[in-house]
Design a protein around this motif. Sequence first.
Motif, PDB file in Angstrom:
ATOM      1  N   VAL A 246      42.540  42.335  53.437  1.00  0.00           N
ATOM      2  CA  VAL A 246      43.184  43.005  51.943  1.00  0.00           C
ATOM      3  C   VAL A 246      44.199  43.621  52.132  1.00  0.00           C
ATOM      4  N   LYS A 247      45.624  43.233  50.833  1.00  0.00           N
ATOM      5  CA  LYS A 247      46.822  43.653  50.894  1.00  0.00           C
ATOM      6  C   LYS A 247      46.585  45.150  50.930  1.00  0.00           C
ATOM      7  N   ALA A 248      47.176  45.930  51.558  1.00  0.00           N
ATOM      8  CA  ALA A 248      47.378  47.546  52.010  1.00  0.00           C
ATOM      9  C   ALA A 248      48.265  47.865  51.305  1.00  0.00           C
ATOM     10  N   PRO A 249      48.296  49.056  51.229  1.00  0.00           N
ATOM     11  CA  PRO A 249      49.420  49.257  50.027  1.00  0.00           C
ATOM     12  C   PRO A 249      50.649  50.437  50.829  1.00  0.00           C
ATOM     13  N   LEU A 250      51.573  49.392  51.969  1.00  0.00           N
ATOM     14  CA  LEU A 250      52.395  49.864  52.112  1.00  0.00           C
ATOM     15  C   LEU A 250      54.369  50.228  51.304  1.00  0.00           C
ATOM     16  N   ARG A 251      53.450  51.707  51.398  1.00  0.00           N
ATOM     17  CA  ARG A 251      55.578  52.882  50.438  1.00  0.00           C
ATOM     18  C   ARG A 251      56.103  53.213  51.492  1.00  0.00           C
ATOM     19  N   HIS A 252      57.471  52.424  51.412  1.00  0.00           N
ATOM     20  CA  HIS A 252      58.258  53.627  52.072  1.00  0.00           C
ATOM     21  C   HIS A 252      57.710  53.477  54.238  1.00  0.00           C
ATOM     22  N   GLY A 253      57.297  52.320  54.517  1.00  0.00           N
ATOM     23  CA  GLY A 253      56.421  52.179  56.017  1.00  0.00           C
ATOM     24  C   GLY A 253      56.080  53.509  56.374  1.00  0.00           C
TER      25      GLY A 253
ATOM     26  N   VAL B 148      43.581  54.678  51.220  1.00  0.00           N
ATOM     27  CA  VAL B 148      44.125  55.704  49.677  1.00  0.00           C
ATOM     28  C   VAL B 148      45.071  54.337  49.064  1.00  0.00           C
ATOM     29  N   ALA B 149      45.409  54.247  48.404  1.00  0.00           N
ATOM     30  CA  ALA B 149      46.233  53.971  47.649  1.00  0.00           C
ATOM     31  C   ALA B 149      47.496  54.414  46.338  1.00  0.00           C
ATOM     32  N   GLY B 150      46.620  56.302  46.408  1.00  0.00           N
ATOM     33  CA  GLY B 150      47.732  56.964  45.439  1.00  0.00           C
ATOM     34  C   GLY B 150      49.529  56.929  45.595  1.00  0.00           C
ATOM     35  N   ALA B 151      49.912  56.989  45.360  1.00  0.00           N
ATOM     36  CA  ALA B 151      51.577  57.340  46.269  1.00  0.00           C
ATOM     37  C   ALA B 151      51.871  58.802  46.040  1.00  0.00           C
ATOM     38  N   CYS B 152      50.763  59.237  45.473  1.00  0.00           N
ATOM     39  CA  CYS B 152      50.806  60.532  45.175  1.00  0.00           C
ATOM     40  C   CYS B 152      50.364  61.238  46.793  1.00  0.00           C
ATOM     41  N   SER B 153      48.801  60.743  47.531  1.00  0.00           N
ATOM     42  CA  SER B 153      48.070  60.704  48.523  1.00  0.00           C
ATOM     43  C   SER B 153      49.258  60.400  49.380  1.00  0.00           C
TER      44      SER B 153
ATOM     45  N   VAL C 167      49.769  42.976  60.475  1.00  0.00           N
ATOM     46  CA  VAL C 167      50.920  43.930  60.382  1.00  0.00           C
ATOM     47  C   VAL C 167      52.136  42.320  60.202  1.00  0.00           C
ATOM     48  N   ALA C 168      52.442  42.521  59.453  1.00  0.00           N
ATOM     49  CA  ALA C 168      53.923  41.645  60.162  1.00  0.00           C
ATOM     50  C   ALA C 168      55.016  42.076  59.459  1.00  0.00           C
TER      51      ALA C 168
ATOM     52  N   LEU D 261      54.269  53.179  59.975  1.00  0.00           N
ATOM     53  CA  LEU D 261      55.368  51.676  60.244  1.00  0.00           C
ATOM     54  C   LEU D 261      56.753  51.049  59.916  1.00  0.00           C
ATOM     55  N   PRO D 262      57.619  51.939  59.684  1.00  0.00           N
ATOM     56  CA  PRO D 262      58.579  51.369  59.531  1.00  0.00           C
ATOM     57  C   PRO D 262      59.249  50.162  59.765  1.00  0.00           C
ATOM     58  N   ASP D 263      58.411  48.990  60.496  1.00  0.00           N
ATOM     59  CA  ASP D 263      59.889  47.699  60.416  1.00  0.00           C
ATOM     60  C   ASP D 263      58.490  46.793  60.087  1.00  0.00           C
ATOM     61  N   ALA D 264      57.068  47.162  58.949  1.00  0.00           N
ATOM     62  CA  ALA D 264      56.233  46.338  58.326  1.00  0.00           C
ATOM     63  C   ALA D 264      57.189  46.296  57.231  1.00  0.00           C
ATOM     64  N   THR D 265      56.777  44.587  56.642  1.00  0.00           N
ATOM     65  CA  THR D 265      56.669  44.244  56.010  1.00  0.00           C
ATOM     66  C   THR D 265      55.886  43.812  54.877  1.00  0.00           C
TER      67      THR D 265
END
Length: 429
Positions: free
Chosen positions: A403-410, A10-15, A425-426, A385-389
């Motif tokens: 596949v790269k996952a959409p990580l936003r604000h951890g 689920v990549a949407g910023a809204c969700s 997770v890096a 995941l607050p420490d994930a880069t």
Amino acid sequence: MRAALAKLLVAGACSLAVAPAASAHAATPKSAAAFRDSVGVVTHAVYYDTAYGNWPRVVAKLDELGVRHLRDGIYGNPAPAWRDWNERYFKAVDLAAAHGMRFDFIVGKPGNPAGTIDQLLAVAGGRLRHATEALEQPNEVDHFSGTRGWVGRLTRYSRELYRKVKHNPSLRRLPVIGPAFGTMQGASRVGDQRAYLDVGNIHPYTYGLSPDPRRVRAELARGSTVSGRKPVWATEAGYHNAMRGPADQQPGVSEAVAAVYLTRTFLQHFEAGIRRTYAYELLDEKPDRAGRDPEQHFGLLRRDFSPKPAYTALKNLLTLVGPAGRRTPLRPLRLGVRGPNDLHRLVLRKANGNYLVALWRTASMWDIKRKRAVRVAPRKVTLTLPDATRVAAGDPVRSRRLVKAPLRHGRLSLLMAGRPVVLEVAARR
């Protein structure tokens, strides 16, 4: 593949914005190398009249799979007429060992024509010492030889075996695995044998049902009546695909469902503390096109060596876990997970310092009575995941790609149905 996995995420910023936050706590990982070391498979090197008769091809498929721990029998037939038979078996073991594989050898049973305890241990400690990593007490005597007096025969044999292994300079450092049982009452009838084994033994078949923590705990509790609090191996676990098997035997499942269930099994067992699990078994054995004999359909491979989905899924999972090698420090990962009640997780740390977060649900995917697949409705899973880069996601049942996952604000969200998901997770150190 990329498009298929994109549907999973689920990549949407809204969700992401409206999903409730999952509080992050320090999750101490387990070693990815230890997980890889927990994966084994059962073989039958002397089933010469089956697909196992092509042993070089068996070893090639094991190499491709990436499994290095095998469970098989050990043989030392003393009669001169068996000399060539023995040598064929020895050379088969030699070939596997030359490819880095090691064996948990089942050391016969009372009255075994393949050799006495002394004769079998002479083989394990001599000709096949280079291939031996464990010795196992008799297999499912209650099921195969459960006539009157089997308890006494089994305990006498197992105790003699343990004493002789521990007094053998070549073998004494090897673990002795306790006996496995094929009936629900077997372990309780034998009782406490902790003084005569190093590792407990269970066969946690789920009879066509999804593996889940409750069933694993029940199997461990049953096994503890024999092994107490000693470490435990599951020397058999698996699913067959015989759709027309007898009603009074273990139900079959489809090849597609077996792939999901077996993947869940390895994750669930390791999470529960089971040190090693051997999938039963590598190959379908003999022809049975009608699918009436379960024993011919437990394989990860079909008789022609073509891979079933379970073989591919396990190979993919091991690829994502990474190669065997040095174990890195198990530094905690700050992680929060929110999802359905049947969601489970396993956190591993890879040799490269990244983390693997395996997620799976225990929802049933097969109706054992109607013999058909059951749809699992996707449910939302939110991770913090607050420490994930960087986070990449994959579906090991379908592919070894991430596949790269959409990580936003951890944070990120997934939709999960029946198949497991693996996240690499890096994280900042």
